[in-house]
Design an enzyme around this catalytic site. Structure first.
Site, mmCIF file in Angstrom:
data_model
loop_
_atom_site.group_PDB
_atom_site.id
_atom_site.type_symbol
_atom_site.label_atom_id
_atom_site.label_comp_id
_atom_site.label_asym_id
_atom_site.label_seq_id
_atom_site.Cartn_x
_atom_site.Cartn_y
_atom_site.Cartn_z
ATOM 1 N N ASP A 54 -103.592 -17.069 6.877
ATOM 2 C CA ASP A 54 -102.538 -18.072 6.821
ATOM 3 C C ASP A 54 -101.225 -17.585 7.462
ATOM 4 O OD1 ASP A 54 -101.206 -20.434 5.931
ATOM 5 O OD2 ASP A 54 -100.521 -19.379 4.128
ATOM 6 N N GLU B 76 -98.936 -11.475 -5.241
ATOM 7 C CA GLU B 76 -98.519 -12.736 -4.619
ATOM 8 C C GLU B 76 -98.492 -13.791 -5.695
ATOM 9 O OE1 GLU B 76 -100.627 -14.489 -1.280
ATOM 10 O OE2 GLU B 76 -100.803 -12.537 -0.301
ATOM 11 N N TYR C 261 -102.185 -18.122 -7.969
ATOM 12 C CA TYR C 261 -101.436 -19.350 -7.697
ATOM 13 C C TYR C 261 -101.653 -20.397 -8.786
ATOM 14 C CZ TYR C 261 -100.042 -17.337 -3.283
ATOM 15 O OH TYR C 261 -99.458 -16.528 -2.334
ATOM 16 N N ASN D 259 -103.417 -11.571 -6.348
ATOM 17 C CA ASN D 259 -102.645 -12.738 -5.905
ATOM 18 C C ASN D 259 -103.063 -13.933 -6.757
ATOM 19 O OD1 ASN D 259 -101.851 -11.002 -3.888
ATOM 20 N ND2 ASN D 259 -103.088 -11.954 -2.276
ATOM 21 N N ASN E 201 -106.457 -7.526 2.418
ATOM 22 C CA ASN E 201 -105.984 -8.632 1.590
ATOM 23 C C ASN E 201 -107.073 -9.656 1.333
ATOM 24 O OD1 ASN E 201 -103.666 -10.247 0.395
ATOM 25 N ND2 ASN E 201 -104.418 -11.709 1.927
ATOM 26 N N GLU E 202 -107.281 -9.958 0.074
ATOM 27 C CA GLU E 202 -108.124 -11.058 -0.382
ATOM 28 C C GLU E 202 -109.511 -11.134 0.245
ATOM 29 O OE1 GLU E 202 -106.008 -14.790 -0.274
ATOM 30 O OE2 GLU E 202 -104.898 -14.251 -2.075
HETATM 31 C C1 BDP Z 1 -102.747 -16.118 -0.177
HETATM 32 C C2 BDP Z 1 -102.743 -15.290 1.096
HETATM 33 C C3 BDP Z 1 -101.473 -15.479 1.927
HETATM 34 C C4 BDP Z 1 -101.153 -16.956 2.024
HETATM 35 C C5 BDP Z 1 -100.938 -17.510 0.622
HETATM 36 C C6 BDP Z 1 -100.554 -19.002 0.621
HETATM 37 O O1 BDP Z 1 -102.911 -13.916 0.802
HETATM 38 O O2 BDP Z 1 -101.642 -14.894 3.192
HETATM 39 O O3 BDP Z 1 -100.076 -17.243 2.860
HETATM 40 O O4 BDP Z 1 -102.138 -17.374 -0.071
HETATM 41 O O5 BDP Z 1 -101.463 -19.820 0.611
HETATM 42 O O6 BDP Z 1 -104.027 -16.423 -0.536
HETATM 43 O O7 BDP Z 1 -99.376 -19.314 0.662
#
Ligand code: BDP
Length: 582
Positions: free
Chosen positions: A171, A492, A457, A455, A399-400
């Site tokens: 991304d 994150e 969300y 990370n 990463n991920e």
């Molecule tokens: C995470 C990724 C990061 C993305 C972020 C997003 O590590 O690179 O920019 O999500 O979606 O999964 O903002």
């Protein structure tokens, strides 16, 4: 390959080849101007600059100064993205794979002092399953569809393959070109190839020096910050003692820097370093024996006009904004950054988690891609480049990646990298790989690292907008991690936020929601002792490829892309200010 950062001193010289070069796309006859260093992508309204897939040509004339006669002369590329072929008067003299680490090309045998030649650099931005970062063939639509046209395109059967595969599996915008400085450098013919320093808190400094040529003795002298010699030794390997050492401490402590002045025959190199130790003990991360708590947003190398281009003014501005926000760290998401940034962080006491460009390994197939050897090479090169920086306190292998679809295959892939990082790093820093929101109870890789970096969300991509539900789910996950008895960093978390969009009710995309999101997550983190860090996503808005989830890029910045703070930046500034005071 290790290559010391270019230096100008009584023995060494460097000529910056930055400026306006010639540039063209395949098939073009005409050359056009392009600035170096910078990504080429945003330097013209011609859509090819943004969208071109494949090779582009850079060209300029070079002359070795006559005064450099008798010296070893090289071209030094701090990086060339992603692969680069170097030609002199039309003849290939080097090829380099990978877009984020430096390499040197010796000019001996190709060009004499006083002679001029045409230097051409072909950069290639194609990404696929053999590159880091990873490119993919499909995934052009957000929603699935049984429309045959869309399916054919999505499966990569049309267009994608004809135009070359270049869909990022990550991304951020796939910026390309000569994005970092290019120099012509000169050293004596018998020269210092590499320096490794391993300092301890008691003032012991172990060193090893790699040289080319046999003539002469290696001498190491340690200078303090005022340039006064405080210790000295002789030989390619050895150890010396700095009495009453000043330690390198993260900001707001004093990031004290010493210099190792190494001489060998005619050659001299001055390597800055700090005396500090990092260690994981139980669920704590220790810097100089004291518990350290990471707090600072992850970054990207990204700005208007320059793209991913190295820009010292931007770097200094960003680090001053880190100071302003009371932040003490960042992760080099998702690739090794330009060397100038690490030098600045050494000096300013900002701590770095240094990451390889292994991003986009999320399909279950990655473990059949035959990437491991190349990944290992990139890891070794990154450690070789960054091993002496006191600001680097941890390595991130990537990463991920998908670690839960095939847990055993994933472990078999990542564990050797983990072991290699420990073996390759003379300072033996902690090692991690950053986990994505997955079946954490099933996978085996993330929990096997020295520090768990995840990370998450909750409240954004999942349970979107419902912060109460998000809090419940996040707490439940933290309960699970607490039982793993390892230190954890939330590496994150964030919410896309359009600067200037407000709402009396905190709804997604408003500045109020971003603040509420950080309030909710912070509350959960503050309840847990094993949490040793928080790294919001992201420091600033940044460019991505276009898509239905991205409004002119990723808007999860605490700052806009031109570095104006959103409300959440003020909120975190206050939070981190209090943390710093404790
Ligand atoms: C995470 C990724 C990061 C993305 C972020 C997003 O590590 O690179 O920019 O999500 O979606 O999964 O903002």
């Amino acid at each position: 390959m290790s290559t010391l950062y270019p230096q100008v001193n009584e023995a060494r010289m460097a000529l910056d080849l930055g400026g306006v070069w010639d540039f063209r796309f395949p098939g073009d006859e005409k050359w056009q101007p392009i600035a170096v260093p910078a990504s080429y992508n945003d330097q013209s309204p011609d859509p090819r600059f943004r969208n071109h897939v494949g090779i582009t040509e850079y060209r300029r004339k070079i002359t070795i100064p006559k005064a450099w006669k008798g010296m070893r002369v090289c071209l030094r590329f701090d990086a060339a993205a992603h692969n680069a072929r170097i030609l002199l008067d039309g003849k290939e003299i080097a090829f380099h794979r990978g877009g984020f680490l430096p390499f040197e090309v010796e000019l001996d045998g190709h060009l004499e002092p006083g002679q001029t030649a045409e230097l051409t650099v072909e950069t290639d931005n194609r990404i696929n399953h053999t590159t880091l970062p990873i490119g993919t063939e499909g995934g052009v639509s957000f929603l699935g569809s049984d429309n045959p046209g869309i399916e054919a395109v999505e499966a990569g059967k049309k267009f994608q393959q004809e135009r070359g595969v270049n869909r990022p599996a990550f991304d951020f915008f796939n910026y390309t070109g000569l994005q970092r400085p290019v120099r012509m450098i000169a050293t004596p013919r018998e020269f210092i190839r590499d320096i490794t320093l391993v300092p301890s808190m008691d003032g012991t400094v172990r060193w090893s020096v790699e040289t080319e040529g046999t003539g002469g003795e290696v001498r190491v002298e340690i200078l303090d910050a005022d340039g006064k010699a405080v210790s000295a030794g002789k030989g390619r390997e050895g150890s010396l003692r700095v009495a009453e050492p000043h330690l390198w401490e993260p900001w707001p402590g004093t990031p004290y820097l010493y210099t190792a002045r190494v001489t060998f025959g005619e050659d001299v190199y001055e390597q800055p370093f700090g005396i500090r130790e990092v260690k994981v003990e139980g669920t704590r991360f220790l810097v100089n024996g004291k518990p350290f708590r990471f707090h600072g947003p992850c970054k990207h190398e990204d700005s208007p006009f320059h793209g991913r281009g190295m820009d010292n003014c931007l770097n200094v501005t960003d680090i001053n904004l880190y100071h302003w926000m009371n932040a003490n760290c960042f992760r080099t998401s998702h690739y090794p950054y330009a060397e100038e940034m690490y030098r600045l962080c050494d000096r300013e006491g900002i701590v770095i988690v240094d990451e390889t460009p292994a991003v986009g390994m999320w399909a279950e197939e990655p473990y059949g891609w035959n990437l491991a050897d190349y990944h290992m090479q990139v890891l070794a090169d990154m450690i070789a480049r960054d091993k002496n920086h006191p600001c680097v306190v941890m390595w991130s292998l990537g990463n991920e990646p998908d670690t839960d679809t095939m847990p055993d295959a994933a472990y078999a892939y990542w564990h050797p990298l983990y072991e290699a990082a420990h073996r390759l790093d003379p300072q033996d820093r902690p090692v991690t790989v950053v986990g994505c929101q997955n079946k954490y109870g099933v996978e085996k890789v993330i929990r096997s690292m020295d520090v768990v970096l995840i990370n998450r969300y909750y409240g954004w991509y999942n349970l979107s907008g419902d912060l109460e539900a998000a809090k419940y789910a996040f707490r439940m996950e933290l309960d699970w991690w607490e039982n793993q008895h390892k230190p954890l960093i939330l590496s994150e978390y964030g919410a896309d936020t359009i600067a200037g969009l407000h709402g009396a009710v905190a709804e997604m995309f408003t500045e109020e929601f971003q603040v509420a999101f950080y309030e909710m997550v912070s509350e959960c983190l503050d309840e847990r002792d094993f949490v040793v860090g928080e790294m919001p996503w992201n420091f600033a808005d940044f460019s991505t490829c276009q898509g239905p989830m991205r409004v002119g890029g990723n808007r999860k910045g605490l700052f806009t892309r031109d570095r104006r703070p959103k409300m959440a930046a003020h909120w975190l500034r206050e939070r981190w200010g209090k943390m710093q005071a404790d």
